[in-house]
Write an enzyme that holds these catalytic residues in place. Sequence first.
Site, PDB file in Angstrom:
ATOM      1  N   LEU A 145      29.825  28.424  39.676  1.00  0.00           N
ATOM      2  CA  LEU A 145      30.765  29.535  39.796  1.00  0.00           C
ATOM      3  C   LEU A 145      32.039  29.253  39.034  1.00  0.00           C
ATOM      4  CD1 LEU A 145      32.076  32.094  41.115  1.00  0.00           C
ATOM      5  CD2 LEU A 145      32.703  30.598  43.036  1.00  0.00           C
ATOM      6  N   SER A 146      32.516  30.230  38.250  1.00  0.00           N
ATOM      7  CA  SER A 146      33.836  30.170  37.610  1.00  0.00           C
ATOM      8  C   SER A 146      33.948  28.933  36.718  1.00  0.00           C
ATOM      9  CB  SER A 146      34.921  30.217  38.692  1.00  0.00           C
ATOM     10  OG  SER A 146      36.187  30.459  38.142  1.00  0.00           O
TER      11      SER A 146
END
Length: 382
Positions: A145-146
Amino acid sequence: MRNISDTITRLTAMRGRTVLSLQRHDSRLSDIAGFGSNPGALGARSYVPENLPRGAALVVVLHGCTQTADGYDHASGWSKLAAEQGFTLLFPEQQRGNNPNLCFNWFVPEDVTRDRGEALSIRQMIEAMVTRHSLDRRRVFITGLSAGGAMATAMLATYPDVFAGGAIIAGLAYGSASTIPQAFDRMRGHGGPSKTGLQQRLSAASPHEGIWPKISIWQGTADNTVASSNADSILAQWQGVHGVDAGPTRKETVDGHMRKVWCDADGNELIETYTIAGMGHGTPLKTSGDDGLGVAAPFMLDVGISSTRRIAGFWGLADASEPDLEKAPRRPASGTALLPYTPAENVRAARVAQPQPDRRGDSVKSVSKVIEDALRAAGLMR
């Protein structure tokens, strides 16, 4: 310096959030020790289900900024799914000594180059897991994520021979930034290499000549942290190595959200994208119902679709009994088998890890110092 006020605002907001995922929640994970020289100075956590069959798959999971391995696992439900389906998990974990906000350093060239920095540390962890648990070298996958998603793209680019598939959630294309100011610009969707430039950077990241990993890309339309144009850049980067058309092979709606798929001539799925309508910055979850998984938390968003379960299904790791998972032909994702260490890697793995305070390079450190000095002057950092 033109972006310093914006940078300070973003860092201040990040530092001020109360992030539930930093807490430990009856963790299922265990520490991994002695996995190699660890030049990136990362921590490592793992999950190995009971009665694991020989030749099981491995999924590498990279948390986002301000998160921990345990917090991300608790919210995403990866270990619950691994227990159900019989595969193992590896959670590399960032340390504050490397990045005060616990972001993987996806914008630092030293850390996203094959056989160097954080990338090599993760490669060493994978090798340790594969050898210690007799895992299938043809079924190693990675997601994040991210900042973890951006680091996942870096791992897929630099070690495509290691992975059969990857999944990037609110991440960025490999090679899109090499400094902190560039990182913030790219997150906002400003600047960056052209489509051709991105494809060239991916091709040049390793000497790979075999099958490329299949890719799943997830992005929310209301993400104000990582602009949706970054998902377009990731797609364009991987369309090049997979040799697929610009337009998708088909489109469909899954749990109310748009899914696009690019297939090869035999109908095998190579790339998929999920566009999550109205979702901000975070990992898409579905926490209720028979197929519910995980719990909602900051940056872990219950939007009615489980990215964890869908990604595992795309890789061939989860049961395909749920609706929509049986619609298209799927081959088990299997890239070039993960080979044992090369001689150069063996030399690195045999070394005793030593503190490396200067490993990020003078140019990046100077930018970091400017930002930190500005934060101190503003009374936002000690």
